[in-house]
Design a protein around this motif. Structure first.
Motif, short mmCIF file in Angstrom:
data_model
loop_
_atom_site.label_atom_id
_atom_site.label_comp_id
_atom_site.label_asym_id
_atom_site.label_seq_id
_atom_site.Cartn_x
_atom_site.Cartn_y
_atom_site.Cartn_z
N ILE A 310 14.98 23.58 -15.17
CA ILE A 310 14.40 24.12 -13.62
C ILE A 310 14.70 22.70 -12.89
CG2 ILE A 310 11.95 24.04 -12.85
CD1 ILE A 310 11.21 25.46 -16.43
N SER A 311 14.08 21.96 -13.45
CA SER A 311 14.65 20.66 -12.75
C SER A 311 15.57 20.60 -12.09
CB SER A 311 14.50 19.03 -13.67
OG SER A 311 15.62 19.21 -14.26
N CYS A 312 16.98 20.80 -12.47
CA CYS A 312 17.94 21.00 -11.87
C CYS A 312 18.57 22.09 -10.50
CB CYS A 312 19.33 21.08 -13.08
SG CYS A 312 21.67 21.62 -11.65
N LEU A 313 17.73 22.68 -10.96
CA LEU A 313 17.28 23.64 -9.65
C LEU A 313 16.21 23.51 -9.21
CD1 LEU A 313 17.58 27.18 -8.83
CD2 LEU A 313 15.78 27.59 -9.83
N LEU A 314 15.34 22.96 -8.75
CA LEU A 314 14.70 22.64 -8.22
C LEU A 314 14.23 21.22 -7.12
CD1 LEU A 314 10.73 22.69 -10.37
CD2 LEU A 314 11.71 24.16 -8.14
N LEU A 315 15.27 20.26 -7.96
CA LEU A 315 15.82 19.06 -7.33
C LEU A 315 17.01 19.36 -6.48
CD1 LEU A 315 15.52 15.98 -9.23
CD2 LEU A 315 14.27 16.49 -7.77
N GLY A 316 17.88 20.45 -6.79
CA GLY A 316 19.51 20.59 -6.53
C GLY A 316 19.12 21.45 -5.06
N SER A 317 18.21 22.24 -4.62
CA SER A 317 17.32 22.81 -4.11
C SER A 317 16.94 22.27 -2.76
CB SER A 317 16.60 24.36 -4.78
OG SER A 317 17.15 24.97 -5.04
N ALA A 318 16.55 21.33 -3.05
CA ALA A 318 15.45 20.62 -2.52
C ALA A 318 15.65 19.41 -1.54
CB ALA A 318 14.08 19.47 -3.16
N PHE A 319 16.74 19.16 -2.29
CA PHE A 319 18.52 18.12 -1.49
C PHE A 319 19.03 19.07 -0.69
CE2 PHE A 319 16.68 14.89 -4.75
CZ PHE A 319 15.59 14.09 -3.71
N GLN A 320 19.03 20.03 -0.53
CA GLN A 320 20.17 21.27 0.69
C GLN A 320 19.21 21.04 1.75
OE1 GLN A 320 23.22 21.83 0.53
NE2 GLN A 320 23.11 21.40 -2.13
N LEU A 333 7.85 18.44 -7.19
CA LEU A 333 8.00 19.07 -8.69
C LEU A 333 9.26 19.08 -9.47
CD1 LEU A 333 6.81 22.94 -6.08
CD2 LEU A 333 5.32 21.73 -7.92
N GLY A 334 10.12 18.87 -8.48
CA GLY A 334 11.55 18.88 -9.59
C GLY A 334 11.13 17.50 -10.33
N MET A 335 10.77 16.90 -10.13
CA MET A 335 10.44 15.61 -10.53
C MET A 335 8.92 15.60 -11.88
SD MET A 335 12.25 12.82 -10.36
CE MET A 335 10.67 11.16 -10.75
N PRO A 398 21.68 16.51 -9.47
CA PRO A 398 20.86 16.80 -10.51
C PRO A 398 21.61 17.82 -11.33
CG PRO A 398 20.12 17.41 -8.09
CD PRO A 398 21.00 16.39 -8.32
N LEU A 399 22.82 17.97 -11.04
CA LEU A 399 24.08 19.19 -11.79
C LEU A 399 24.49 17.66 -13.33
CD1 LEU A 399 26.94 19.26 -9.44
CD2 LEU A 399 24.37 21.00 -10.36
N ILE A 400 23.94 16.67 -13.21
CA ILE A 400 23.79 16.21 -14.95
C ILE A 400 22.89 16.58 -15.74
CG2 ILE A 400 23.25 13.92 -16.13
CD1 ILE A 400 25.62 14.14 -14.13
N SER A 401 21.92 17.53 -14.75
CA SER A 401 20.74 17.83 -15.88
C SER A 401 21.44 19.06 -17.02
CB SER A 401 19.14 18.64 -15.39
OG SER A 401 18.07 17.35 -14.40
N ILE A 402 22.55 20.01 -16.69
CA ILE A 402 23.50 21.12 -16.72
C ILE A 402 23.40 20.46 -18.28
CG2 ILE A 402 24.61 22.82 -16.86
CD1 ILE A 402 24.54 23.05 -13.77
N ALA A 403 24.78 19.35 -18.07
CA ALA A 403 24.96 18.62 -19.11
C ALA A 403 23.58 18.42 -20.84
CB ALA A 403 25.47 17.49 -18.89
N ALA A 404 22.35 17.44 -20.01
CA ALA A 404 21.23 17.67 -20.87
C ALA A 404 21.05 18.88 -21.74
CB ALA A 404 20.48 16.68 -20.31
#
Length: 436
Positions: A310-320, A333-335, A398-404
């Motif tokens: 969820i954090s990956c989705l929120l932060l990835g979208s935010a910085f776009q 929300l992402g944090m 935020p892509l690092i969150s997928i690995a986590a």
């Protein structure tokens, strides 16, 4: 596979040997020193623009000044925590606080990058084992079923300290100069360092006795630090997820300065609110984990996976998105969600390691958090910012969150089996025959 409570699960409980009121005093003072720890660490972020202009520093150099603290914490946390487990946690915590506070004062006296680097190096040495030894002290005076809540709440002290460090530091720097920002943080730490050993007594928390009895009984509790795949995954998954939170926490004041054109004090205050969301997430997600998962601890790992994605989705979208209120809301929300893995990961480590070495176990978790997250996050983000720009760097982080999430998913497959392998443990302050 059924979960067996005899193996130190979340719903095992014990009655601590200290009064509940004193336990909360221990928590409050230990939490206060953790706030000081991160105030001293993160005040630097608020003055990045001032140092960059005054000393003509690159983003990579600024990232190095931030990352060197986390690197030293990562390298030294294990040996120093092991020493604290053996020779006295309370005395060790007070000495650490004195060192990082004096080193923070040295940051305020620095005249160039090299002197600042040495002072920050010493800040890292002083802070190296505080988080791991501090949480071990806290967990030793509370029941087991509160582990995720206490771990999340205690680690949130780092976020709250970052809020105060960046917010108060930005205000002090704007009105009195950046040197006074460091001096203010140092004074707060020194006051608490003197007060702590006067109130928190080693004899009352009684943690060293556990180690002595475990060793005299022929056990080898250090083996539990890496004995199972689940505990190793807890270390790695937690560290990877903190890469994201650390990058945002360190570089967000600069992001606001560059793309929102905010002054140092305003950028520091807005960044403090974003970091505050992260701290609230640690507490709330830890409480949620304990409430939903007391009788099914592997659900904590499922929640950790969800928090990562969820954090990956929120932060990835935010910085776009372009600069504006919607972007800031999504980042907050992402944090809030990104830091939610701290409680579940800490509970996993406590459940999967021997009680006699909890200080060293959390040192190992701190090592992973720093070497995989808190140190490389700001540094690599700074390197990417020099090449691509800070806005593009934040889009990739935020892509690092997928690995986590993948690491936690692997841990979930083995958690039941691994918790049984640990076997029953002695309760803190109890005879070796009394087990949880």
């Amino acid at each position: 596979m059924a979960f067996h409570p005899v193996a130190a699960g979340d719903h095992d409980d014990h009655t601590p040997s200290v009064p509940r009121a004193y336990a909360w005093v221990v928590f409050a003072l230990t939490f206060g020193l953790l706030i000081s720890d991160y105030m001293s660490r993160q005040v630097l972020n608020a003055v990045f623009p001032l140092l960059k202009g005054e000393w003509a520093l690159s983003d990579a150099q600024l990232g190095l000044l931030s990352g060197i603290v986390a690197l030293m914490v990562g390298l030294l946390t294990f040996p120093l925590s092991l020493l604290a487990d053996r020779f006295g946690r309370v005395r060790s915590l007070a000495l650490m606080a004195v060192l990082w506070s004096l080193a923070t004062l040295g940051c305020g006296l620095a005249d160039n990058f090299e002197q600042m680097f040495v002072a920050r190096f010493l800040v890292g040495v002083g802070e190296a084992a505080y988080g791991s030894v501090g949480i071990a002290v806290v967990l030793s005076v509370f029941p087991r079923h509160l582990r995720a809540t206490l771990t999340g709440a205690f680690m949130a002290g780092g976020m709250f300290g970052s809020v105060l460090g960046m917010g108060l530091g930005g205000v002090l720097a704007e009105h009195f100069g950046w040197r006074w920002a460091f001096a203010g943080m140092a004074l707060f730490g020194l006051v608490l360092a003197v007060l702590y050993p006067l109130v928190v007594r080693e004899a009352r928390i009684g943690t060293p006795r556990v180690r002595a009895k475990a060793e005299s009984g022929g056990e080898r509790p250090l083996r539990s630090l890496f004995a199972t795949r689940s505990v190793v995954c807890a270390y790695v998954g937690s560290g990877l997820q903190l890469f994201v939170g650390a990058a945002v926490m360190v570089w967000f004041p600069s992001y606001l300065n560059r793309y929102y054109h905010m002054a140092t004090d305003q950028a520091g205050m807005v960044s403090a609110l974003i970091v505050l969301a992260g701290g609230a997430g640690m507490v709330l997600c830890g409480m949620l984990s304990d409430r939903l998962c007391r009788h099914s601890p592997d659900r904590k790992i499922a929640l950790a996976i969800a928090f990562c994605l969820i954090s990956c989705l929120l932060l990835g979208s935010a910085f776009q998105l372009p600069a504006g209120a919607l972007q800031l809301a999504l980042i907050a929300l992402g944090m809030l969600v990104a830091t939610g893995t701290s409680g579940p990961a800490g509970a996993m480590v406590a459940n999967l390691t021997h009680v006699a070495v909890h200080g060293t176990a959390f040192a190992t978790l701190t090592l992973a958090n720093n070497l995989l997250g808190l140190a490389p996050g700001p540094l690599l983000t700074g390197v990417l910012a020099d090449v691509l720009g800070l806005d593009r760097a934040f889009q990739l982080v935020p892509l690092i969150s997928i690995a986590a999430a993948l690491v936690f998913a692997y841990a979930k497959r083995h958690y039941h089996r691994d918790i049984q392998r640990l076997g029953p443990q002695p309760l803190p302050g109890s005879p070796m025959g009394v087990q949880a």
